[in-house]
Design an enzyme around this catalytic site. Structure first.
Site, PDB file in Angstrom:
ATOM      1  N   PHE A 141       9.603  61.151 -23.011  1.00  0.00           N
ATOM      2  CA  PHE A 141      10.842  60.841 -22.134  1.00  0.00           C
ATOM      3  C   PHE A 141      10.728  59.444 -21.760  1.00  0.00           C
ATOM      4  O   PHE A 141       9.674  59.085 -21.025  1.00  0.00           O
ATOM      5  CB  PHE A 141      11.032  61.799 -21.171  1.00  0.00           C
ATOM      6  N   ASP A 226       3.912  53.626 -20.389  1.00  0.00           N
ATOM      7  CA  ASP A 226       5.224  54.079 -19.527  1.00  0.00           C
ATOM      8  C   ASP A 226       4.696  54.759 -18.190  1.00  0.00           C
ATOM      9  O   ASP A 226       4.148  56.015 -18.427  1.00  0.00           O
ATOM     10  CB  ASP A 226       6.041  54.732 -20.523  1.00  0.00           C
ATOM     11  N   LYS A 255      10.642  54.433 -10.490  1.00  0.00           N
ATOM     12  CA  LYS A 255      10.662  55.596  -9.693  1.00  0.00           C
ATOM     13  C   LYS A 255      10.025  55.233  -8.112  1.00  0.00           C
ATOM     14  O   LYS A 255      10.872  54.535  -7.214  1.00  0.00           O
ATOM     15  CB  LYS A 255       9.874  56.706 -10.156  1.00  0.00           C
TER      16      LYS A 255
END
Ligand SMILES: *Cc1c(COP(=O)(O)O)cnc(C)c1O
Length: 400
Positions: A141, A226, A255
């Site tokens: 993802f 990532d 985030k």
């Protein structure tokens, strides 16, 4: 005062139906706790998928946000601002990378990395124009844009959104040999999450990243990690790849970089890679804005000064031990690192959704990721008492 039912109906009426939230309407929060519109308190053990590593409304980050909001919020990159340099210096110093390119959302940071890899391939590696290939892992993802979806493997997130961009290959996650086999002379990069977050907290076998680092180095291919979810202390290191003693060429962060209050992301890289960017070939109106830069700078400061990474180690060990000692017959698997914890539930006893609803009724907020797995990711500064409060309720649900 508007209550839960009213607000949920209003939201259902006016909002696109692209989420299926738990039926709780949060209106206030502090630290690890949130309060709903009816005055009920809940322990937040999801932390907005790790965007709230500092907890809700950390006072130092709020102070920085307010001060900056009163001075300067946006310049665009047409002009310099006095905050972006500070933020990037801090990020590069902590991470040991040469330069950063600030964006807003995680997806944009990943897009930036994909673009960088392609241009690096053409300009540095000498791949023929238009032929660059990037290898990603199945079940990954990395966001919701067409570019990022083009390296995703078929599921709800990709269905019906084609045609996808060419130039991507996917291989099973955790299988370094599969990466080696997929590499050819046009391969420019391998992009991976050190632990797949949305994919169900999937931890690869020991030594995987080390092998992938060797393979990519040997073949002159960039390794891009990532760390949007795993980074900034979540797994007990600043970056999860540090557990493997390696260093990638490119890292994406997001985030928690925004301190749980403002979207800030970045791609950080070696100078060799970053040099593919020249004035005009990439950018963002809000990327590197002074408000976000100030918040991100403060978020990094708080992370280090308040020892949040060590807390992820200590509390993570404790949490895993407590979960394992429950010996619940309802649990199929417990996995993760630090305070990134996945609990996979046996299909015959219910779905992740069922269990997140049970926990909600007891005052603990979590969410399922991939039907059978609950992802626990409390704020890194959660107190031991609060964690115990949560564990007590988790025990109740899994051992009753
Ligand atoms: C959340 C996430 C993203 C996307 O970030 P957004 O801010 O939602 O765009 C990318 N990669 C990983 C690993 C993530 O967890």
């Amino acid at each position: 005062m508007k209550n839960t039912d009213y607000i949920i109906q209003q939201t259902d009426k006016y909002s696109a139906n692209n989420y299926d939230p738990l039926p709780v309407v949060i209106s206030e929060a502090e630290g690890s706790w949130v309060t709903d519109v009816d005055g009920n308190k809940y322990l937040d053990m999801l932390s907005s998928y790790s965007a709230l590593n500092h907890g809700h409304r950390h006072p130092k980050i709020i102070k920085a946000l307010k001060e900056q909001a009163d001075r300067l919020t946006l310049t665009s990159r047409a002009f310099h601002n006095d905050q972006m340099g500070n933020f990037l210096e801090e990020l590069c110093t902590l991470s040991g990378f040469d330069q950063g390119l600030p964006m807003n959302t995680g997806t944009e940071a990943v897009e930036t990395a994909l673009k960088a890899a392609r241009r690096w391939g053409y300009e540095v590696k000498g791949v023929p124009k238009g032929k660059a290939e990037i290898i990603a892992a199945e079940n990954n993802f990395a966001g919701r844009t067409i570019g990022v979806l083009s390296m995703s493997t078929g599921d709800l997130a990709t269905d019906g959104f084609g045609p996808y961009a060419p130039g991507f290959k996917t291989v099973p996650f955790g299988d370094a040999e599969a990466i080696e086999e997929a590499i050819n002379e046009n391969t420019v990069a391998v992009i991976l999450e050190p632990i797949q977050g949305e994919g169900g907290v999937v931890v690869p076998p020991d030594g995987y990243l080390k092998k992938v680092r060797e393979i990519t180095e040997k073949n002159n291919v960039l390794l891009m990690l990532d760390e949007i979810q795993t980074g900034l202390g979540r797994t007990g290191k600043l970056f999860c790849y540090e557990h493997d003693g390696i260093k990638p060429d490119v890292v994406t962060v997001g985030k928690a970089l925004g301190g749980g209050m403002y979207p800030v992301s970045a791609m950080i890289a070696t100078k060799e890679v970053m040099d593919v960017f020249v004035p005009g070939n990439h950018g963002s109106t809000f990327g590197g804005n002074p408000l976000g830069a100030r918040v991100a700078y403060e978020s990094l400061k708080v992370l280090m000064e308040e020892g949040l990474i060590d807390r992820a180690v200590e509390l993570g060990e404790y949490f895993f031990k407590e979960l394992r000692e429950m010996n619940s017959s309802k649990i199929k698997d417990i996995r993760g690192k630090g305070l990134m914890v996945g609990v996979e539930i046996k299909e015959e006893v219910g779905t992740g959704r069922d269990f997140s609803e049970k926990l909600m009724k007891l005052g603990v907020l979590v969410k399922d990721t991939k039907a059978q797995t609950l992802r626990f990711a409390p704020p890194l500064n959660i107190s031991k008492e609060d964690l115990d409060w949560g564990i007590e309720r988790i025990k109740k649900v899994f051992t009753e």
